[in-house]
Write a protein that holds these residues in place. Sequence first.
Motif, PDB file in Angstrom:
ATOM      1  N   ASP A  26      -0.407  17.490  -3.781  1.00  0.00           N
ATOM      2  CA  ASP A  26      -0.990  16.150  -3.820  1.00  0.00           C
ATOM      3  C   ASP A  26      -1.328  15.719  -2.392  1.00  0.00           C
ATOM      4  O   ASP A  26      -0.468  15.196  -1.660  1.00  0.00           O
ATOM      5  N   ALA A  49      -0.585  11.911  -1.578  1.00  0.00           N
ATOM      6  CA  ALA A  49       0.825  11.583  -1.373  1.00  0.00           C
ATOM      7  C   ALA A  49       1.336  12.137  -0.046  1.00  0.00           C
ATOM      8  O   ALA A  49       2.113  11.480   0.661  1.00  0.00           O
ATOM      9  N   LEU A  78      -0.774   4.855  -4.982  1.00  0.00           N
ATOM     10  CA  LEU A  78       0.139   5.020  -3.848  1.00  0.00           C
ATOM     11  C   LEU A  78       0.246   3.721  -3.055  1.00  0.00           C
ATOM     12  O   LEU A  78       1.306   3.400  -2.509  1.00  0.00           O
TER      13      LEU A  78
END
Length: 363
Positions: free
Chosen positions: A346, A349, A143
């Motif tokens: 997630d 995220a 990320l």
Amino acid sequence: MTDDFKSAMRRASEFVRKGNPADATKMIQAALAKGGVSGTSTPQTPDATAFGTAKIGRSLRETLARLGTLSRSRMPAADVTEPPLPQGARFDGDTFACAQGSRDYRAYIPDLNGAPAKGLIMMLHGCKQSPVDFAKGTGMNALADRHGLIVVYPAQSRRANMQSCWNWFGPADQMRDAGEPAILAGLAQKMQRDHAIPHGRSFVAGLSAGAAMAVILGQTYTDVFSGVGAHSGLPYKAAHNARSAFAAMGSGGPDAQKARPIPTIVFHGDADSTVHPANGHHIAGAAATGPQVQEDGNAGKRSFTRSSTLSPHGHPVMEHWTIAGLGHAWSGGHSAGSYTDPDGPDASAEMVRFFLDLPMKSA
């Protein structure tokens, strides 16, 4: 030490000798809950390893030592292999030191192609974890590549806590300019200077004991951190010693001490038997400062309920995700790391999205 407590320790020792650490743990926890030993502040058990070493009774100390040895002998070997690095990225290791102490850390620096970093996230691992383990399990480095972020992973010292837990339950580690909060905030400020992090774009997140410490940092260093991510954690000053920590972990305890509102995203599984889900509600309740909206949904193989509090300008200042069927594990995590559950939303995220959607602070 009372006679009842001594008797409980003898029975726990019998369970250890018979190779039954689970029942030994339950026996110790029950004895501590009855207040059988004075001055006990940091017991070590496999199912509640948020504590370190302190002055405890000889019987308890010897039993816990045998129990810890048995627990470690049954634990699989940790996967210490390094995560893969994209071309141009670095996963540096170093030590930060200040007047309050020092900690090793790993820092993930993506290839920014000459552009400035868009933010900093400090990731605080849980008990028995390490920076490498946590990086692999959360997938936060990928990320960082995608969003142009710097990620720093402090490592708890085994000398500070035998199980590598952040000492969230100790009064000396719950305040500004002292203990672990001062060390961690100092490390964050160093990273801000070294990588020219924009003002107001530094955040902290963690799992379990790491989440509890992230909450503490959000309360004590609002000038350093602009948002908190708490996964399976506990609210600010939920405990002041080991006995109260066991109580908070086991039941959630009473409503947490009044805390200053800071943008916070909370993840907690409703099947978490290590840190009671009520703790997630307490963290979210401290961050909620206005009307809430609630929605139900599905992600991966799990359903969830998300409660959000919006600012007057319409952006979320609190999100509380309750994941159905999730235990004490990072939601949507990768199996390469420990304490992960790939079946849910997630969390990594969603935390990055929440952090980057917050408005920029004026310098």
